[in-house]
Structures are given as C-alpha cells and as structure tokens.
Design an enzyme around this catalytic site. Structure first.
Site, PDB file in Angstrom:
ATOM      1  N   VAL A  85      -3.171  -1.527   1.081  1.00 19.09           N
ATOM      2  CA  VAL A  85      -3.689  -2.624   0.270  1.00 19.09           C
ATOM      3  C   VAL A  85      -2.539  -3.414  -0.348  1.00 19.09           C
ATOM      4  O   VAL A  85      -1.446  -2.891  -0.609  1.00 19.09           O
ATOM      5  CB  VAL A  85      -4.611  -2.079  -0.848  1.00 19.09           C
ATOM      6  CG1 VAL A  85      -5.843  -1.430  -0.255  1.00 19.09           C
ATOM      7  CG2 VAL A  85      -3.873  -1.103  -1.753  1.00 19.09           C
ATOM      8  N   VAL A 127      -0.652   3.298  -1.999  1.00 24.29           N
ATOM      9  CA  VAL A 127      -0.058   2.430  -0.990  1.00 24.29           C
ATOM     10  C   VAL A 127      -0.879   2.416   0.302  1.00 24.29           C
ATOM     11  O   VAL A 127      -0.476   1.811   1.285  1.00 24.29           O
ATOM     12  CB  VAL A 127       1.386   2.850  -0.660  1.00 24.29           C
ATOM     13  CG1 VAL A 127       2.273   2.713  -1.881  1.00 24.29           C
ATOM     14  CG2 VAL A 127       1.438   4.262  -0.099  1.00 24.29           C
ATOM     15  N   GLU A 128      -2.039   3.075   0.281  1.00 25.27           N
ATOM     16  CA  GLU A 128      -2.888   3.079   1.472  1.00 25.27           C
ATOM     17  C   GLU A 128      -4.188   2.334   1.172  1.00 25.27           C
ATOM     18  O   GLU A 128      -4.208   1.118   1.178  1.00 25.27           O
ATOM     19  CB  GLU A 128      -3.107   4.520   1.951  1.00 25.27           C
ATOM     20  CG  GLU A 128      -1.802   5.160   2.429  1.00 25.27           C
ATOM     21  CD  GLU A 128      -1.987   6.564   2.967  1.00 25.27           C
ATOM     22  OE1 GLU A 128      -2.666   6.733   3.997  1.00 25.27           O
ATOM     23  OE2 GLU A 128      -1.444   7.513   2.347  1.00 25.27           O
ATOM     24  N   MET A 129      -5.274   3.050   0.845  1.00 21.69           N
ATOM     25  CA  MET A 129      -6.544   2.375   0.587  1.00 21.69           C
ATOM     26  C   MET A 129      -6.726   2.046  -0.891  1.00 21.69           C
ATOM     27  O   MET A 129      -7.579   1.236  -1.241  1.00 21.69           O
ATOM     28  CB  MET A 129      -7.690   3.209   1.138  1.00 21.69           C
ATOM     29  CG  MET A 129      -7.576   3.407   2.653  1.00 21.69           C
ATOM     30  SD  MET A 129      -8.777   4.556   3.374  1.00 21.69           S
ATOM     31  CE  MET A 129     -10.216   3.510   3.499  1.00 21.69           C
TER      32      MET A 129
END
Length: 357
Positions: A85, A127-129
């Site tokens: 994201v 740092v992902e979803m």
C-alpha cells in the site's frame, strides 16, 4: 563377437533408463497432482479464491494476495522486493505461491509453519496490505452481504466471518496451486523423450555438483510429506566475490524470526519448480538472471566455479521444472451496490479511517 539386435539394444536402453531413474529417485520425485485436504470443498476453495484476489482486504483497497503473488505469471511479482500500500516496499523478494503447499514452513525465514498462518501476516503488515489489525479485515468483510452469505454456506450460520475461517479458505485455494507434469516429472515416470539431451546432462551435473544436498524431493527444496522445514546457511563461502556484489550479508535471515544468533544467515530452501519464471532471484531480489544465480550459488554454497557450458546445461535442466499450470477463472467478487467498502463503516466501528491509519 556377436552383434546385438535392435530389440536387444532397445532392451539395454530401457534397463539403463530404469537404473538411471531409480538412482535419480533418491533425490527427485514427481510432483504430486493434488494437495487437497479433507474439508477442501468446492465452495471453500471458491471463497478462498475470491479473498485471494480481493484488493479490498488492504487498507487502500489496492493490494491483494495476487498483487505480490501473481497467478497469471510465476506466482511472484517480478520485483526485487514487493510493493504494498501507498507504494511502500518491503525488504525481501516475494516467493512464488505456486507449489507453496509443498513447503514445511512459509516466508524466507520460515517463521510460520502453514499456509493459513502465512495468509494472516501480509494483511496487517504496514508495507504490504496495511490493515490496522485482523479486526479491521473482518469488519470490512462483514460490510459485504455477499461475503457473509458465502462464509455461512461454507462454515455454518454461527459466527462464520472470522479471520480463522478467512485464512482457512485462502489456504484451501492455495492448495490447488500446483504445477505437475513437468518434463522432469514425465522423465522420472519413465518417458525417456520428455527431456532433451542437454537437460539430462544438466540434471546429471546438478546432482554431481552437489546441488541435491539442499534441492531434492518433489519440490526440489528438501521437502517430504511430514518433514520439518529445511534451513541452510547462506552464504556458506563468505569470501566469494558474489557476497559483496549482491549484499548477501546484511539480511540475517532466520534469526530475525527466532532471536537465536546461531540462526544468523540461515534461510529456508526455496522450491526450484518454475524457477525460470520467477526472476529476480534470492531473498533480496538482487540477481536478475538465472544463469547468474547459478554461478552465485555454485560459488557461495559449493565453492565451485562453473564453465559457460555447465551453466547453460543447468539452465536447460531447470527449464524442465516448468509444470502444467491449472486453468483458473477469475472470480466475481461480491459487492455493495452504490456504496464504497472503504468509507464510513470502518470509521463508525472504530477501525480508523479509510486508509487504516
């Protein structure tokens, strides 16, 4: 001296092939054609597929499981490290999801043992979803009536929409993501024409050079049914020129997960299935070509220097690991006609604003 007849020559060839196949079976096995578990119903798999492809499970509504593990390609994202994201990137390369069921642990450091546990992590990784917590994930799913009905169909009418049920469904779908019937699989099953001469030479070189010390079994990652996770020191040969060139020291690997310094620079042995499709390579994604990755692994793990012909033969062998991909129809995701999932319901329930911050 008697001359062998054509039939006798064919018999000798078959005997040699059988002997070679038996010898190879000590290191290699055909990939299983199913990995389904009891309870993996069609409805559960379909629900898991929808959740896997749904970007609304991320804070910004832009990142799904498939974003970093793209099933239209090698099961990864083709980036050195994945982008989540808000354009944020993590520290490690995305492993392929194809054949991930044939791993005794998940993530490069093996910090979780199952597909279900793995599916939980990225949802709440910033740092992902980027979701603020699993409560936020479930709160968003519960705003979509179609999902509520599907969860109740699969898991029953009582408290069906839970994070445990969501990741159970995703894992059921991921257990269908296997790629059997590669040229190597057919060769191991007795089809002597399944691999070319150069691929066979590469296979023999792969074994004789020592690669099978780590890359054995049906997924070429040391995995066997019921086995524990395989972790290997990387790099072993720290004075190799590749160590500095590709920064192989800065990531401590498994010890980041265990807190045990004896695990410094240990990583899970990755599958080599479909390896031709998953560049760039290594945990940090810094190696752009398969031939360079082969030279690097020979140098840092086996203290060996390979000729160009040997590298070409090994590349040819690894191309024989590309299997048959299943046909996957894109799902139709349940929606909220005329209303955005990313807006007020979460704020009203105390889950934060639309970005999850």
């Amino acid at each position: 001296m008697n001359t062998l007849s054509r039939a006798q020559i064919n018999l000798v060839a078959c005997v040699l092939l059988l002997g070679s196949t038996r010898a190879l079976s000590q290191d290699f096995e055909p990939l299983p054609k199913t990995a389904a578990q009891q309870g993996d119903t069609d409805d559960k798999i379909e629900l898991g597929k929808k959740l896997y492809f749904d970007p609304r499970l991320s804070a910004t509504g832009t990142v799904s499981c498939n974003t970093c593990h793209n099933l239209m390609e090698g099961g990864d994202d083709g980036r050195p490290t994945s982008m989540g994201v808000d354009g944020l990137t993590g520290p490690r390369n995305a492993p392929t999801v194809w054949n991930s069921v044939f791993q005794a642990s998940q993530f490069w450091d093996g910090r979780v043992p199952t597909l279900e546990d793995q599916a939980k992590g990225p949802m709440v990784a910033d740092v992902e979803m980027g979701m603020a917590g699993h409560d936020q994930v479930i709160g968003r799913i519960k705003t979509i009536p179609g999902y509520i009905r599907e969860f109740e169909t699969v898991f029953g009418p009582s408290d069906a929409v839970t994070i445990e049920n969501a990741v159970e469904a995703i894992a059921a779908f991921e257990r269908t993501l296997i790629t059997p019937d590669s040229p190597l699989d057919r060769y191991l099953s007795g089809d002597k024409a399944a691999m070319s001469d150069v691929q066979i030479r590469g296979l023999e070189l792969f074994a004789s050079t020592g690669c099978t010390e780590c890359h054995s079994g049906p997924a070429l990652n040391g995995w066997q049914p019921g086995s524990d996770g395989e972790f290997v020191e990387f790099p072993r040969i720290t004075d190799s020129a590749f160590v500095k060139k590709y920064d192989l020291i800065s990531d401590l690997g498994r010890s980041n997960a265990t807190g045990d310094r004896s695990d410094d620079h240990y990583f899970k042995t990755p599958t080599l299935r479909n390896i031709t499709l998953t560049a760039p390579y290594l945990h940090n994604g810094r190696v752009g070509s398969l031939s360079e990755a082969i030279r690097l692994m020979a140098s840092t793990q086996l203290d060996a220097e390979l000729s160009d012909d040997e590298v070409a033969a090994l590349v040819a062998f690894l191309s024989a690991l590309e299997g048959r991909f299943p046909e996957i129809a894109l799902p139709r995701l349940p929606s909220r006609p005329g209303e955005s999932v990313l807006q007020q319901p979460e704020a009203a329930n105390g889950f934060g604003d639309a970005t999850g911050h």
